[in-house]
Design an enzyme around this catalytic site. Sequence first.
Site, short mmCIF file in Angstrom:
data_model
loop_
_atom_site.label_atom_id
_atom_site.label_comp_id
_atom_site.label_asym_id
_atom_site.label_seq_id
_atom_site.Cartn_x
_atom_site.Cartn_y
_atom_site.Cartn_z
N THR A 1 55.53 33.35 29.79
CA THR A 1 56.42 33.33 27.61
C THR A 1 57.21 34.15 28.18
O THR A 1 58.77 33.57 27.21
CB THR A 1 55.91 35.14 27.86
OG1 THR A 1 54.22 34.62 27.58
CG2 THR A 1 56.49 35.45 26.09
N SER B 1 52.21 29.73 33.55
CA SER B 1 51.42 30.47 34.33
C SER B 1 50.21 29.45 35.15
O SER B 1 49.00 29.80 35.97
CB SER B 1 51.73 32.11 34.96
OG SER B 1 51.59 32.32 33.89
N THR C 1 52.81 35.81 32.99
CA THR C 1 52.06 36.96 33.49
C THR C 1 50.85 36.28 34.18
O THR C 1 49.99 36.86 34.34
CB THR C 1 51.58 37.70 32.25
OG1 THR C 1 51.06 37.65 30.99
CG2 THR C 1 53.21 38.52 32.72
N THR D 1 46.35 43.31 39.06
CA THR D 1 45.29 42.41 38.45
C THR D 1 46.00 42.78 37.31
O THR D 1 46.50 43.61 36.40
CB THR D 1 44.50 43.43 38.18
OG1 THR D 1 43.09 42.27 38.34
CG2 THR D 1 43.73 44.30 37.97
N THR E 1 34.51 43.29 44.23
CA THR E 1 33.76 44.29 43.15
C THR E 1 33.99 43.40 41.47
O THR E 1 35.22 43.45 41.71
CB THR E 1 33.61 45.92 43.35
OG1 THR E 1 32.92 46.41 41.88
CG2 THR E 1 35.30 46.05 42.92
N GLN E 2 33.13 43.82 41.02
CA GLN E 2 33.49 43.15 39.45
C GLN E 2 34.26 44.99 39.03
O GLN E 2 34.91 43.96 37.95
CB GLN E 2 32.39 43.22 38.46
CG GLN E 2 31.62 41.91 39.20
CD GLN E 2 30.36 41.64 37.99
OE1 GLN E 2 30.46 42.32 36.77
NE2 GLN E 2 29.42 40.55 38.36
N CYS E 3 34.31 45.62 39.37
CA CYS E 3 35.28 46.55 38.92
C CYS E 3 36.82 46.43 38.57
O CYS E 3 36.96 46.15 40.03
CB CYS E 3 34.79 48.04 39.37
SG CYS E 3 32.48 49.00 39.21
#
Length: 346
Positions: free
Chosen positions: A16, A61, A92, A168, A279-281
């Site tokens: 961007t 990206s 990003t 993340t 983990t998904q957390c």
Amino acid sequence: MNKKSPSILLIYTGGTIGMVNDPHKGTLVPINFSHISDQVPELKKFGFNISSITLEPVIDSSNVDPDKWVIMAGLIEQHYEQHDGFVILHGTDTMAYSASALSFMLENLEKPVIFTGSQLPIGVLRTDGKENLITAIEIAAESNNGIPATPEVCIYFDKKLMRGNRTTKSSAEQFEAFISPNYPCLAEAGLHIKYNRNFIRYPGLRTNLKVNKKLNTDIAVLKLFPGISQKFLKSVINTEGLRALIIETFGSGNAPTYGWFLDELAGFIKRGGIILNVTQCHGGAVEMGLYETSRELLNAGVTSGLDITSEAAVTKMMYLLGKYDDRNKIIEKLGKSLAGEISTNV
Ligand code: ASP
């Protein structure tokens, strides 16, 4: 130009930050680097030697892949001696994957490699791109007594410098697009840039940069969800040539205890496959054995990803499969921090 002034290489890949609206398509598309440098005349005020390379063609990206990581790492290798630091302008969407990948590929790194980009294009009045770019350059050039302030692969975004393989993307809306849920920020930019030196990895003995360019993509990522069917799990596990599966589990690493589910996983492992539990957390770690629903995974031979992010898990697995044939060696390395990507003391 003063010989002692820091020398910084900007590698522009797209994203961007360098996009404009294409009136024919009605979408944002990346364009050439001169568009960015025209919008940021401040680049000339640094007094640094700033040079730039554009990775052609510039991309959104979402189109990044391991071949592009090899090109980025290769450029750093090629220009390593002549520069004090590197800034990679990148979209990003997959920046956390690219930063993670490069953290494993650039072994013995002793210079800053700072990824940045923006949520709004650089030509837009309220852009976050200018501040991100200017501060990323400043950080890449910072050193004390000849020792770079952050000799790591990092992401700088919205006033925070984070270890790349701990990040993340957390927001598609806020300027604060990234989080580093399981590791403190390496620096924060207010009136001054304050470095958290206790959390920065400084290299030990001087060693030469080694660039690992072999990545193996025979992996899959499976996000668990209530209601997952056996036929779906089977089709993923039986993917031709699959060598490793990353399962995104619930909470602290928990998964269903249905017989067919565990049998499919155990069968894959018995046939030589590797399964890594992530983990998904967004924060916290996998703790296999805390609940019955994770002890069963442990019994099936699943490996704990501890507090690794999915992005770092994917790229670490590609790197390890590219580097080692021995399954036990790969599993051993998955439990070790190679580039600060996991906390091994939890
Ligand atoms: N789609 C864009 C990209 O990742 C988003 C961004 O740069 O923020 O290239």
